[in-house]
Design a protein around this motif. Structure first.
Motif, PDB file in Angstrom:
ATOM      1  N   VAL A  26       0.845  -1.183   0.000  1.00  0.00           N
ATOM      2  CA  VAL A  26       0.000   0.000   0.000  1.00  0.00           C
ATOM      3  C   VAL A  26       0.886   1.241   0.000  1.00  0.00           C
ATOM      4  O   VAL A  26       1.920   1.294   0.659  1.00  0.00           O
ATOM      5  N   ASP A  27       0.504   2.225  -0.777  1.00  0.00           N
ATOM      6  CA  ASP A  27       1.301   3.434  -0.965  1.00  0.00           C
ATOM      7  C   ASP A  27       0.367   4.631  -0.853  1.00  0.00           C
ATOM      8  O   ASP A  27      -0.551   4.779  -1.665  1.00  0.00           O
ATOM      9  N   PRO A  28       0.562   5.514   0.129  1.00  0.00           N
ATOM     10  CA  PRO A  28      -0.354   6.659   0.275  1.00  0.00           C
ATOM     11  C   PRO A  28      -0.353   7.600  -0.916  1.00  0.00           C
ATOM     12  O   PRO A  28      -1.301   8.357  -1.097  1.00  0.00           O
ATOM     13  N   ALA A  29       0.677   7.540  -1.756  1.00  0.00           N
ATOM     14  CA  ALA A  29       0.702   8.364  -2.964  1.00  0.00           C
ATOM     15  C   ALA A  29      -0.117   7.755  -4.091  1.00  0.00           C
ATOM     16  O   ALA A  29      -0.406   8.428  -5.087  1.00  0.00           O
ATOM     17  N   ARG A  30      -0.512   6.487  -3.939  1.00  0.00           N
ATOM     18  CA  ARG A  30      -1.276   5.795  -4.971  1.00  0.00           C
ATOM     19  C   ARG A  30      -2.684   5.434  -4.522  1.00  0.00           C
ATOM     20  O   ARG A  30      -3.542   5.129  -5.355  1.00  0.00           O
ATOM     21  N   SER A 196      -8.252 -11.891  -4.927  1.00  0.00           N
ATOM     22  CA  SER A 196      -7.927 -10.894  -5.956  1.00  0.00           C
ATOM     23  C   SER A 196      -7.525  -9.564  -5.324  1.00  0.00           C
ATOM     24  O   SER A 196      -7.692  -8.512  -5.942  1.00  0.00           O
ATOM     25  N   GLY A 197      -7.010  -9.632  -4.110  1.00  0.00           N
ATOM     26  CA  GLY A 197      -6.596  -8.400  -3.453  1.00  0.00           C
ATOM     27  C   GLY A 197      -5.859  -8.714  -2.174  1.00  0.00           C
ATOM     28  O   GLY A 197      -5.470  -9.857  -1.913  1.00  0.00           O
ATOM     29  N   VAL A 198      -5.658  -7.678  -1.372  1.00  0.00           N
ATOM     30  CA  VAL A 198      -4.993  -7.811  -0.076  1.00  0.00           C
ATOM     31  C   VAL A 198      -6.042  -7.634   1.013  1.00  0.00           C
ATOM     32  O   VAL A 198      -6.790  -6.647   1.008  1.00  0.00           O
ATOM     33  N   VAL A 199      -6.114  -8.579   1.931  1.00  0.00           N
ATOM     34  CA  VAL A 199      -6.976  -8.479   3.105  1.00  0.00           C
ATOM     35  C   VAL A 199      -6.074  -8.210   4.305  1.00  0.00           C
ATOM     36  O   VAL A 199      -5.106  -8.939   4.536  1.00  0.00           O
ATOM     37  N   CYS A 200      -6.370  -7.158   5.052  1.00  0.00           N
ATOM     38  CA  CYS A 200      -5.498  -6.743   6.149  1.00  0.00           C
ATOM     39  C   CYS A 200      -6.336  -6.192   7.287  1.00  0.00           C
ATOM     40  O   CYS A 200      -7.535  -5.971   7.140  1.00  0.00           O
ATOM     41  N   THR A 201      -5.710  -5.957   8.418  1.00  0.00           N
ATOM     42  CA  THR A 201      -6.385  -5.326   9.545  1.00  0.00           C
ATOM     43  C   THR A 201      -6.158  -3.823   9.524  1.00  0.00           C
ATOM     44  O   THR A 201      -5.261  -3.312   8.852  1.00  0.00           O
ATOM     45  N   THR A 202      -6.971  -3.124  10.302  1.00  0.00           N
ATOM     46  CA  THR A 202      -6.818  -1.675  10.400  1.00  0.00           C
ATOM     47  C   THR A 202      -5.444  -1.307  10.934  1.00  0.00           C
ATOM     48  O   THR A 202      -4.753  -0.441  10.371  1.00  0.00           O
ATOM     49  N   ASP A 203      -5.017  -1.933  12.028  1.00  0.00           N
ATOM     50  CA  ASP A 203      -3.731  -1.583  12.620  1.00  0.00           C
ATOM     51  C   ASP A 203      -2.587  -1.802  11.639  1.00  0.00           C
ATOM     52  O   ASP A 203      -1.670  -0.970  11.540  1.00  0.00           O
ATOM     53  N   ALA A 204      -2.622  -2.918  10.910  1.00  0.00           N
ATOM     54  CA  ALA A 204      -1.558  -3.191   9.955  1.00  0.00           C
ATOM     55  C   ALA A 204      -1.555  -2.168   8.831  1.00  0.00           C
ATOM     56  O   ALA A 204      -0.492  -1.702   8.395  1.00  0.00           O
ATOM     57  N   LEU A 205      -2.725  -1.814   8.363  1.00  0.00           N
ATOM     58  CA  LEU A 205      -2.797  -0.860   7.265  1.00  0.00           C
ATOM     59  C   LEU A 205      -2.348   0.530   7.710  1.00  0.00           C
ATOM     60  O   LEU A 205      -1.615   1.219   6.988  1.00  0.00           O
ATOM     61  N   LEU A 206      -2.762   0.951   8.900  1.00  0.00           N
ATOM     62  CA  LEU A 206      -2.300   2.239   9.423  1.00  0.00           C
ATOM     63  C   LEU A 206      -0.781   2.255   9.538  1.00  0.00           C
ATOM     64  O   LEU A 206      -0.119   3.226   9.152  1.00  0.00           O
ATOM     65  N   ARG A 207      -0.222   1.182  10.065  1.00  0.00           N
ATOM     66  CA  ARG A 207       1.230   1.086  10.205  1.00  0.00           C
ATOM     67  C   ARG A 207       1.921   1.167   8.859  1.00  0.00           C
ATOM     68  O   ARG A 207       2.903   1.900   8.673  1.00  0.00           O
ATOM     69  N   ASP A 208       1.401   0.425   7.884  1.00  0.00           N
ATOM     70  CA  ASP A 208       2.084   0.351   6.605  1.00  0.00           C
ATOM     71  C   ASP A 208       1.888   1.601   5.761  1.00  0.00           C
ATOM     72  O   ASP A 208       2.741   1.938   4.945  1.00  0.00           O
ATOM     73  N   LEU A 209       0.783   2.299   5.951  1.00  0.00           N
ATOM     74  CA  LEU A 209       0.642   3.602   5.295  1.00  0.00           C
ATOM     75  C   LEU A 209       1.686   4.577   5.833  1.00  0.00           C
ATOM     76  O   LEU A 209       2.268   5.357   5.072  1.00  0.00           O
ATOM     77  N   LEU A 210       1.916   4.529   7.122  1.00  0.00           N
ATOM     78  CA  LEU A 210       2.917   5.417   7.722  1.00  0.00           C
ATOM     79  C   LEU A 210       4.339   5.032   7.335  1.00  0.00           C
ATOM     80  O   LEU A 210       5.183   5.882   7.099  1.00  0.00           O
ATOM     81  N   LEU A 211       4.589   3.750   7.263  1.00  0.00           N
ATOM     82  CA  LEU A 211       5.950   3.272   7.010  1.00  0.00           C
ATOM     83  C   LEU A 211       6.216   3.025   5.521  1.00  0.00           C
ATOM     84  O   LEU A 211       7.370   2.793   5.141  1.00  0.00           O
ATOM     85  N   GLY A 212       5.179   3.028   4.708  1.00  0.00           N
ATOM     86  CA  GLY A 212       5.367   2.757   3.292  1.00  0.00           C
ATOM     87  C   GLY A 212       5.680   1.309   2.997  1.00  0.00           C
ATOM     88  O   GLY A 212       6.356   1.011   2.013  1.00  0.00           O
ATOM     89  N   ARG A 213       5.174   0.409   3.849  1.00  0.00           N
ATOM     90  CA  ARG A 213       5.394  -1.021   3.653  1.00  0.00           C
ATOM     91  C   ARG A 213       4.080  -1.741   3.429  1.00  0.00           C
ATOM     92  O   ARG A 213       3.028  -1.233   3.759  1.00  0.00           O
ATOM     93  N   ALA A 214       4.169  -2.944   2.853  1.00  0.00           N
ATOM     94  CA  ALA A 214       2.959  -3.723   2.572  1.00  0.00           C
ATOM     95  C   ALA A 214       2.400  -4.304   3.840  1.00  0.00           C
ATOM     96  O   ALA A 214       3.137  -4.734   4.711  1.00  0.00           O
ATOM     97  N   PRO A 215       1.054  -4.351   3.952  1.00  0.00           N
ATOM     98  CA  PRO A 215       0.449  -5.029   5.096  1.00  0.00           C
ATOM     99  C   PRO A 215       0.668  -6.535   5.015  1.00  0.00           C
ATOM    100  O   PRO A 215       0.438  -7.129   3.988  1.00  0.00           O
TER     101      PRO A 215
END
Length: 218
Positions: A26-30, A196-215
């Motif tokens: 996940v990439d906050p720029a995309r 056909s996609g990525v299933v993740c938790t809220t905490d993981a997604l928040l973390r990865d948006l901040l860090l620029g890493r995949a959930p």
């Protein structure tokens, strides 16, 4: 048929998630955040003050706050009130007349009222891309990732995520920021979304948006 009465059930945690076939980052720029149909008409089917609706609203609010901080587009979809039978079509035969003329029924639940600069898109089918401007909004914003949350997981959330995938937009379905008629249907929707996609938790997604890493929950 109309909406069922939904009983309380626990939100899934990271240990219960299906393994995602995709490994996108996940990439906050995309990415854009889609909040699907969080209107009183739909949310009131859940028992107030209990799981899953408590976590549903809290987690969507957290995603929305970070999206705004990171400059990501935030899109709210909403079913219009007072649709004619002709506009409602076959959906009316299965799910009834939909939202009536009471403004409270069509309003978004607190604390998810749209803010200035956020998009509000009316749509008349569960798939948020169908008969709406969602695709155009994403193109104009230069976004090819879509974070999907809201209700109901096995209907609008799953159909929207699948359509995103078919249109080369990477879907991220947030397992504990969606809810459904039952725990079984919630789990089924996540299994299909993971194909056909990525299933993740809220905490993981928040973390990865901040860090620029995949959930990585699975």
């Amino acid at each position: 048929m109309g909406l069922p009465v939904i009983e309380s059930y626990p939100m899934p945690d990271r240990t219960a998630l299906p393994r995602s076939c995709a490994s996108w980052s996940v990439d906050p720029a995309r990415a854009a955040l889609l909040v699907h149909d969080m209107q009183h008409h739909f949310v009131r089917a859940f028992p107030a003050g209990r799981s899953p609706v408590v976590e549903l609203v809290e987690n969507i609010a957290a995603l929305r706050e970070l999206a705004g901080t990171l400059g990501m587009p935030v899109v709210f979809t909403a079913e219009p009130a007072g649709q004619s039978p002709g506009r409602r079509g076959l959906v009316g035969e299965v799910w009834g007349p939909g939202i009536g003329d009471d403004p409270e029924e069509s309003a978004f639940v607190a604390p998810l009222a749209p803010r200035t600069g956020e998009h509000v898109l009316p749509h008349v089918r569960a798939n948020a891309f169908l008969r709406s401007h969602l695709g155009r909004v994403l193109r104009e914003e230069g976004r090819d990732q879509l974070i999907v949350c809201g209700v109901y997981a096995h209907l609008g959330v799953l159909l929207t995520a699948a359509d995103a995938f078919m249109n080369d937009i990477q879907p991220f379905v947030v397992a504990d920021a969606v809810a459904d008629f039952s725990a079984e249907e919630h789990a089924m929707a996540l299994r299909w979304a993971a194909r056909s996609g990525v299933v993740c938790t809220t905490d993981a997604l928040l973390r990865d948006l901040l860090l620029g890493r995949a959930p990585r929950d699975a």
